[in-house]
Design a protein around this motif. Sequence first.
Motif, PDB file in Angstrom:
ATOM      1  N   UNK A  13       6.895   5.486 -21.179  1.00  0.00           N
ATOM      2  CA  UNK A  13       7.297   5.484 -22.588  1.00  0.00           C
ATOM      3  C   UNK A  13       6.558   6.566 -23.368  1.00  0.00           C
ATOM      4  N   UNK A  14       5.286   6.762 -23.033  1.00  0.00           N
ATOM      5  CA  UNK A  14       4.509   7.801 -23.710  1.00  0.00           C
ATOM      6  C   UNK A  14       5.103   9.179 -23.463  1.00  0.00           C
ATOM      7  N   UNK A  15       5.509   9.441 -22.234  1.00  0.00           N
ATOM      8  CA  UNK A  15       6.136  10.728 -21.912  1.00  0.00           C
ATOM      9  C   UNK A  15       7.435  10.877 -22.692  1.00  0.00           C
ATOM     10  N   UNK A  16       8.204   9.813 -22.762  1.00  0.00           N
ATOM     11  CA  UNK A  16       9.479   9.841 -23.470  1.00  0.00           C
ATOM     12  C   UNK A  16       9.275  10.155 -24.954  1.00  0.00           C
ATOM     13  N   UNK A  17       8.283   9.526 -25.560  1.00  0.00           N
ATOM     14  CA  UNK A  17       8.060   9.674 -27.001  1.00  0.00           C
ATOM     15  C   UNK A  17       7.303  10.956 -27.337  1.00  0.00           C
ATOM     16  N   UNK A  18       6.290  11.285 -26.551  1.00  0.00           N
ATOM     17  CA  UNK A  18       5.435  12.432 -26.853  1.00  0.00           C
ATOM     18  C   UNK A  18       5.989  13.756 -26.357  1.00  0.00           C
ATOM     19  N   UNK A  19       6.907  13.694 -25.440  1.00  0.00           N
ATOM     20  CA  UNK A  19       7.382  14.916 -24.814  1.00  0.00           C
ATOM     21  C   UNK A  19       7.941  15.936 -25.785  1.00  0.00           C
ATOM     22  N   UNK A  20       8.393  15.498 -26.946  1.00  0.00           N
ATOM     23  CA  UNK A  20       8.928  16.408 -27.931  1.00  0.00           C
ATOM     24  C   UNK A  20      10.337  16.900 -27.620  1.00  0.00           C
ATOM     25  N   UNK A  21      10.871  16.465 -26.504  1.00  0.00           N
ATOM     26  CA  UNK A  21      12.200  16.922 -26.115  1.00  0.00           C
ATOM     27  C   UNK A  21      13.307  16.017 -26.660  1.00  0.00           C
ATOM     28  N   UNK A  22      12.934  14.855 -27.148  1.00  0.00           N
ATOM     29  CA  UNK A  22      13.913  13.924 -27.681  1.00  0.00           C
ATOM     30  C   UNK A  22      13.760  13.890 -29.202  1.00  0.00           C
ATOM     31  N   UNK A  23      14.775  14.395 -29.907  1.00  0.00           N
ATOM     32  CA  UNK A  23      14.691  14.416 -31.368  1.00  0.00           C
ATOM     33  C   UNK A  23      14.895  13.003 -31.925  1.00  0.00           C
ATOM     34  N   UNK A  24      14.682  12.859 -33.218  1.00  0.00           N
ATOM     35  CA  UNK A  24      14.719  11.538 -33.848  1.00  0.00           C
ATOM     36  C   UNK A  24      16.082  10.863 -33.697  1.00  0.00           C
ATOM     37  N   UNK A  25      17.148  11.608 -33.868  1.00  0.00           N
ATOM     38  CA  UNK A  25      18.488  11.022 -33.771  1.00  0.00           C
ATOM     39  C   UNK A  25      18.725  10.429 -32.385  1.00  0.00           C
ATOM     40  N   UNK A  26      18.353  11.169 -31.362  1.00  0.00           N
ATOM     41  CA  UNK A  26      18.556  10.685 -29.995  1.00  0.00           C
ATOM     42  C   UNK A  26      17.578   9.558 -29.646  1.00  0.00           C
ATOM     43  N   UNK A  27      16.407   9.582 -30.254  1.00  0.00           N
ATOM     44  CA  UNK A  27      15.446   8.499 -30.017  1.00  0.00           C
ATOM     45  C   UNK A  27      15.967   7.191 -30.619  1.00  0.00           C
ATOM     46  N   UNK A  28      16.571   7.268 -31.798  1.00  0.00           N
ATOM     47  CA  UNK A  28      17.171   6.067 -32.402  1.00  0.00           C
ATOM     48  C   UNK A  28      18.281   5.544 -31.489  1.00  0.00           C
ATOM     49  N   UNK A  29      19.070   6.452 -30.945  1.00  0.00           N
ATOM     50  CA  UNK A  29      20.128   6.053 -30.005  1.00  0.00           C
ATOM     51  C   UNK A  29      19.526   5.375 -28.779  1.00  0.00           C
ATOM     52  N   UNK A  30      18.430   5.910 -28.269  1.00  0.00           N
ATOM     53  CA  UNK A  30      17.767   5.305 -27.110  1.00  0.00           C
ATOM     54  C   UNK A  30      17.274   3.903 -27.431  1.00  0.00           C
ATOM     55  N   UNK A  31      16.670   3.736 -28.603  1.00  0.00           N
ATOM     56  CA  UNK A  31      16.200   2.402 -29.016  1.00  0.00           C
ATOM     57  C   UNK A  31      17.387   1.452 -29.089  1.00  0.00           C
ATOM     58  N   UNK A  32      18.480   1.909 -29.686  1.00  0.00           N
ATOM     59  CA  UNK A  32      19.676   1.072 -29.795  1.00  0.00           C
ATOM     60  C   UNK A  32      20.251   0.692 -28.448  1.00  0.00           C
ATOM     61  N   UNK A  33      20.275   1.644 -27.528  1.00  0.00           N
ATOM     62  CA  UNK A  33      20.769   1.337 -26.182  1.00  0.00           C
ATOM     63  C   UNK A  33      19.895   0.285 -25.511  1.00  0.00           C
ATOM     64  N   UNK A  34      18.598   0.430 -25.660  1.00  0.00           N
ATOM     65  CA  UNK A  34      17.691  -0.555 -25.060  1.00  0.00           C
ATOM     66  C   UNK A  34      17.897  -1.923 -25.697  1.00  0.00           C
ATOM     67  N   UNK A  35      18.113  -1.966 -27.007  1.00  0.00           N
ATOM     68  CA  UNK A  35      18.356  -3.254 -27.661  1.00  0.00           C
ATOM     69  C   UNK A  35      19.658  -3.873 -27.180  1.00  0.00           C
ATOM     70  N   UNK A  36      20.624  -3.044 -26.872  1.00  0.00           N
ATOM     71  CA  UNK A  36      21.873  -3.556 -26.309  1.00  0.00           C
ATOM     72  C   UNK A  36      21.666  -4.240 -24.976  1.00  0.00           C
ATOM     73  N   UNK A  37      20.676  -3.792 -24.239  1.00  0.00           N
ATOM     74  CA  UNK A  37      20.379  -4.408 -22.945  1.00  0.00           C
ATOM     75  C   UNK A  37      19.881  -5.842 -23.093  1.00  0.00           C
ATOM     76  N   UNK A  38      19.419  -6.207 -24.297  1.00  0.00           N
ATOM     77  CA  UNK A  38      18.981  -7.586 -24.507  1.00  0.00           C
ATOM     78  C   UNK A  38      20.125  -8.578 -24.323  1.00  0.00           C
TER      79      UNK A  38
END
Length: 161
Positions: A13-38
């Motif tokens: 998760x640290x690599x995902x967040x700190x890597x700087x390669x994922x902008x805020x819009x795509x990070x929100x999408x990633x969070x949403x996708x993970x929440x969908x997995x619930x």
Amino acid sequence: MAVVPAAHMRPLLAVMVRGGEVDDKHMVTAVGNMMGWLAWPRDTGVDAWILGLIQELAQQHRFPVLLEAVAQFSGPLLKLLSEVPASRRGVVAVLSSMLLSHQSSCALFHSLLPGLPAVIEQLRAENDPALPALAAVLHTLMFHFEGYPELYQPLLEARSC
């Protein structure tokens, strides 16, 4: 999520967040996708991954991502409490974390108030073990955002306080 050992979760998760390669819009999408997995009707540890991601985002001061994710996904999580009983433990954990981390404004909590009494009544009728944890968070938020008795009355009645 059970395929990846828990010990590797935070570093990944640290690599995902700190890597700087994922902008805020795509990070929100990633969070949403993970929440969908619930919604998956089995315990896969998804809630631990989401909570870890939320913590990592906060540690890296990616607050715009957190604010947008909380705003977009709190309502759907509340709906998930009613629709997927097998996921309630994880949903309550994630929803609680989101609500408790958003204490600077009552707007998010108050936006969920109309749907909460029905969810509480359903959890009570089903004698669901997730109810005490949810009730504790709601009580904490009502205390924190005092001064709205007319808004909290239906919630208090549903909780039979």
